[in-house]
Motif scaffolding. Structure first.
Motif, PDB file in Angstrom:
ATOM      1  N   ILE A  85       3.478  58.218   3.372  1.00 52.64           N
ATOM      2  CA  ILE A  85       4.514  57.234   3.711  1.00 52.64           C
ATOM      3  C   ILE A  85       4.068  56.358   4.886  1.00 52.64           C
ATOM      4  N   LEU A  86       3.729  56.988   6.018  1.00 52.56           N
ATOM      5  CA  LEU A  86       3.443  56.207   7.222  1.00 52.56           C
ATOM      6  C   LEU A  86       2.061  55.562   7.160  1.00 52.56           C
ATOM      7  N   TYR A  87       1.023  56.368   6.920  1.00 50.34           N
ATOM      8  CA  TYR A  87      -0.326  55.807   6.882  1.00 50.34           C
ATOM      9  C   TYR A  87      -0.524  54.887   5.686  1.00 50.34           C
ATOM     10  N   SER A  88       0.147  55.187   4.576  1.00 46.38           N
ATOM     11  CA  SER A  88       0.035  54.308   3.406  1.00 46.38           C
ATOM     12  C   SER A  88       0.584  52.931   3.719  1.00 46.38           C
ATOM     13  N   GLY A  89       1.690  52.885   4.469  1.00 45.66           N
ATOM     14  CA  GLY A  89       2.234  51.587   4.858  1.00 45.66           C
ATOM     15  C   GLY A  89       1.301  50.813   5.753  1.00 45.66           C
ATOM     16  N   LYS A  90       0.606  51.507   6.656  1.00 43.58           N
ATOM     17  CA  LYS A  90      -0.341  50.819   7.546  1.00 43.58           C
ATOM     18  C   LYS A  90      -1.524  50.252   6.767  1.00 43.58           C
ATOM     19  N   VAL A  91      -2.031  51.003   5.811  1.00 41.06           N
ATOM     20  CA  VAL A  91      -3.163  50.514   5.007  1.00 41.06           C
ATOM     21  C   VAL A  91      -2.742  49.326   4.154  1.00 41.06           C
ATOM     22  N   ILE A  92      -1.529  49.386   3.604  1.00 39.03           N
ATOM     23  CA  ILE A  92      -1.041  48.266   2.785  1.00 39.03           C
ATOM     24  C   ILE A  92      -0.894  47.004   3.618  1.00 39.03           C
ATOM     25  N   THR A  93      -0.424  47.143   4.859  1.00 38.05           N
ATOM     26  CA  THR A  93      -0.297  45.960   5.717  1.00 38.05           C
ATOM     27  C   THR A  93      -1.655  45.334   6.022  1.00 38.05           C
ATOM     28  N   GLN A  94      -2.671  46.145   6.177  1.00 35.22           N
ATOM     29  CA  GLN A  94      -4.007  45.600   6.430  1.00 35.22           C
ATOM     30  C   GLN A  94      -4.558  44.892   5.200  1.00 35.22           C
ATOM     31  N   PHE A  95      -4.301  45.451   4.007  1.00 28.63           N
ATOM     32  CA  PHE A  95      -4.774  44.800   2.785  1.00 28.63           C
ATOM     33  C   PHE A  95      -4.034  43.488   2.532  1.00 28.63           C
ATOM     34  N   ILE A 130       2.307  39.969  15.363  1.00 33.36           N
ATOM     35  CA  ILE A 130       2.027  40.573  16.674  1.00 33.36           C
ATOM     36  C   ILE A 130       0.549  40.927  16.819  1.00 33.36           C
ATOM     37  N   GLU A 131      -0.003  41.663  15.863  1.00 27.93           N
ATOM     38  CA  GLU A 131      -1.385  42.127  15.982  1.00 27.93           C
ATOM     39  C   GLU A 131      -2.386  40.996  15.736  1.00 27.93           C
ATOM     40  N   GLU A 132      -2.135  40.189  14.708  1.00 28.97           N
ATOM     41  CA  GLU A 132      -3.079  39.123  14.373  1.00 28.97           C
ATOM     42  C   GLU A 132      -2.678  37.769  14.938  1.00 28.97           C
ATOM     43  N   ASN A 133      -1.531  37.691  15.597  1.00 30.80           N
ATOM     44  CA  ASN A 133      -1.075  36.475  16.285  1.00 30.80           C
ATOM     45  C   ASN A 133      -1.025  35.272  15.332  1.00 30.80           C
ATOM     46  N   LYS A 134      -0.430  35.457  14.187  1.00 32.78           N
ATOM     47  CA  LYS A 134      -0.258  34.383  13.213  1.00 32.78           C
ATOM     48  C   LYS A 134       1.188  33.883  13.260  1.00 32.78           C
ATOM     49  N   SER A 135       1.353  32.579  13.169  1.00 35.45           N
ATOM     50  CA  SER A 135       2.695  31.994  13.127  1.00 35.45           C
ATOM     51  C   SER A 135       2.962  31.493  11.710  1.00 35.45           C
ATOM     52  N   PHE A 136       4.089  31.864  11.160  1.00 40.20           N
ATOM     53  CA  PHE A 136       4.413  31.510   9.774  1.00 40.20           C
ATOM     54  C   PHE A 136       5.920  31.532   9.602  1.00 40.20           C
ATOM     55  N   ASP A 137       6.378  30.988   8.479  1.00 47.78           N
ATOM     56  CA  ASP A 137       7.789  30.927   8.134  1.00 47.78           C
ATOM     57  C   ASP A 137       8.091  31.939   7.041  1.00 47.78           C
ATOM     58  N   ILE A 138       9.255  32.574   7.156  1.00 43.90           N
ATOM     59  CA  ILE A 138       9.707  33.535   6.151  1.00 43.90           C
ATOM     60  C   ILE A 138      11.057  33.086   5.626  1.00 43.90           C
ATOM     61  N   ILE A 194       4.076  39.347 -12.331  1.00 41.67           N
ATOM     62  CA  ILE A 194       3.452  39.922 -11.134  1.00 41.67           C
ATOM     63  C   ILE A 194       1.955  39.644 -11.187  1.00 41.67           C
ATOM     64  N   GLN A 195       1.419  39.079 -10.114  1.00 44.72           N
ATOM     65  CA  GLN A 195      -0.015  38.810 -10.072  1.00 44.72           C
ATOM     66  C   GLN A 195      -0.798  40.079  -9.775  1.00 44.72           C
ATOM     67  N   LYS A 196      -0.399  40.813  -8.743  1.00 44.10           N
ATOM     68  CA  LYS A 196      -1.074  42.075  -8.439  1.00 44.10           C
ATOM     69  C   LYS A 196      -0.192  42.945  -7.560  1.00 44.10           C
ATOM     70  N   ILE A 197      -0.549  44.226  -7.540  1.00 47.29           N
ATOM     71  CA  ILE A 197       0.161  45.230  -6.744  1.00 47.29           C
ATOM     72  C   ILE A 197      -0.777  45.684  -5.632  1.00 47.29           C
ATOM     73  N   ILE A 198      -0.280  45.670  -4.412  1.00 47.61           N
ATOM     74  CA  ILE A 198      -1.080  46.082  -3.248  1.00 47.61           C
ATOM     75  C   ILE A 198      -0.653  47.490  -2.850  1.00 47.61           C
ATOM     76  N   THR A 199      -1.580  48.438  -2.961  1.00 48.22           N
ATOM     77  CA  THR A 199      -1.329  49.836  -2.618  1.00 48.22           C
ATOM     78  C   THR A 199      -2.323  50.278  -1.548  1.00 48.22           C
TER      79      THR A 199
END
Length: 510
Positions: A244-254, A283-291, A484-489
């Motif tokens: 749950i926790l580490y999987s979420g961190k890896v998905i955010t990096q991908f 925060i980590e990569e200091n990117k500014s974007f709109d959601i 769906i184009q792709k699934i990020i796991t």
């Protein structure tokens, strides 16, 4: 000349052969044994045994003063068996039957025939003493939170369930005559059956339960109960960290590679993985974007995501309801559409909160890539072609603006404040007589509009009184894989057709 025989000699001669014959017969009889008896058939043997039992019963009855000892023994045996049954813990199937019989069904609930096989939130379980004595307090509290939507989300519910199971294992004591490997699984089954009464289990919760039962069965028999419980709790902590926790961190990096500076991202509802992804990029990569957050009733989960992301420095949030989805796609040049998942089915379909299919289809029509962030624990080997066979129904009253849910919006409140200010000016005598008449006529129109809206609200709140009107609150829908184009796991990015491959690898590891 004739010889005259002696009669004595004749008699003696006749006696000797007779004696010899009898002696030889006796000798033969001693050699061959007694003459063979007639063999009885099975039917004759059964009848003979019945007669013997009847004779014994009659003799015993006469000895005990007319009471049949076999009947007394049977009665005592039955009473002992009943006592043993009452003392034995209930199995999962027996507990499930007891809970189903204790369900309180609201007769006023109206469900269309197509969805009549689905349970509604109105079906509650009566708190019987037997169930209350078996179910752990942590499970009782978690069931209440899940049923009232205090705990929402597949990963959040799975993590909360495993934390509650740790409390169950801590307070568990193995009964005499049983082992922890055999009895703990049935004890957990009672907790799971009660947990299902709040809401149906998600796919991640089902996968975690199967994993935990497998871990319990693999505990060595020679290990003590205390060591086994400590090991199980450590395994649960490790499972939460990895799946749950580490999987979420890896998905955010991908997935962070798809978000660049000045990007415009579209998302729907609330997802724990997506929240971590957006915060990581800002925060980590200091990117500014709109959601652009699209939300829908009745839970309005997108409000939670907008509230948490609005405080982040480099993120600019835009909150919209799903009714304005087409205008958002036309006016804003969206780069990517990120969606969360409740589960991914074996045929590549996305099973998520209702409205996800509409967002994915609209994005696909505008040539916007749709990316799904999903952990492997949410993958299911089930195949589902529609959202009718398996789904979950919420409270139908949540879909209408009844009095408990009715809230005055900002624009309406401003309009009412202006009316009140004009009313005060009229009372102070400001303005001319013609203006007063004009304002009075406008006021009459506003009153008529308010009365008509109140009538509509009362009519909608009494929708159960109309036999031909049904309001359905379906919580989930299915998104076809072509949208769906792709699934990020955590194992990488893959197309929806590769879901069975991840399932096979996941089962081989566990």
């Amino acid at each position: 000349m004739t010889d005259k025989k002696d009669p004595k000699a004749t008699s003696q001669a006749s006696v000797v052969p007779a004696a010899t014959a009898s002696t030889s017969a006796a000798a033969n009889a001693s050699k061959t044994g007694p003459p063979p008896q007639k063999t009885l058939t099975n039917k004759e043997l059964k009848e003979l045994k019945k007669k013997e039992k009847a004779a014994k019963r009659a003799a015993a009855k006469a000895a005990h003063g007319g009471a049949n000892p076999d009947q007394q023994h049977d009665q005592h045996g039955k009473s002992n068996n009943n006592n043993n049954k009452s003392q034995k813990p209930k199995t999962a199937s027996q507990l499930k039957k007891q809970m189903n019989s204790a369900k309180i069904k609201d007769t006023d609930v109206k469900i269309p025939a197509m969805f009549s096989h689905l349970e509604t939130r109105e079906q509650r379980i009566a708190a019987s003493p037997t169930v209350a004595s078996i179910v752990h307090p942590s499970i009782l509290a978690l069931t209440l939170k899940i049923s009232t939507y205090k705990v929402v989300g597949s990963s959040t519910r799975c993590q909360s369930m495993l934390e509650a199971f740790k409390d169950v294992i801590t307070s568990y004591k193995t009964p005499e005559g049983t082992s922890l490997q055999r009895h703990l699984t049935s004890h957990l089954s009672h907790q799971i059956e009660y947990l299902k009464t709040g809401r149906p289990l998600s796919v991640s919760m089902g996968n975690a339960i199967r994993w935990l039962k497998q871990k319990i069965s693999q505990i060595p028999i020679e290990m003590s109960d205390e060591d086994a419980k400590v090991q199980l709790k450590e395994d649960i902590d490790l499972f939460i960290q990895e799946k749950i926790l580490y999987s979420g961190k890896v998905i955010t990096q991908f997935a962070s590679g798809h978000i660049q500076n000045n990007s415009k991202i579209l998302t729907y509802g609330h997802s724990e993985v997506l929240k971590k992804l957006f915060k990581y990029c800002a925060i980590e990569e200091n990117k500014s974007f709109d959601i652009y957050i699209v939300d829908s009733k009745p839970l309005f989960e997108g409000k939670k995501l907008a509230k948490e992301l609005s405080s982040v420095k480099n993120i600019k949030c835009h909150y919209n309801l799903i009714t304005s989805l087409s205008s958002v796609l036309e006016r804003s040049s969206i780069d990517f559409c990120f969606l969360g998942a409740n589960s991914m089915l074996s045929n590549g379909r996305l099973y998520s909160r209702v409205g996800t299919a509409l967002v994915a289809m609209s994005s696909k029509n505008k040539s916007i890539p749709v990316l799904v962030c999903c952990e492997s624990i949410k993958f299911s080997d089930k195949v589902q072609l529609d959202s009718v066979t398996l789904n979950e129904l919420g409270d139908a009253d949540d879909m209408i603006n009844t009095k408990p849910f009715n809230k005055t919006g900002f624009n309406l409140q401003q309009y009412l404040n202006n009316l009140e200010a004009k009313k005060v000016e009229e009372q102070n005598g400001a303005g001319k007589k013609g203006q007063q008449q004009q304002q009075q006529s406008k006021k009459e129109k506003d009153d008529k509009l308010l009365q008509s809206s109140q009538k509509n609200e009362e009519t909608l709140s009494n929708w159960k009184d109309y036999p031909s009107l049904n309001i359905l609150n379906v919580l989930y829908d299915l998104t076809p894989p072509e949208y769906i184009q792709k699934i990020i796991t955590e194992v990488g990015a893959l197309p929806p057709s590769s879901v069975p491959v991840i399932l096979r690898e996941y089962k081989s590891i566990t």
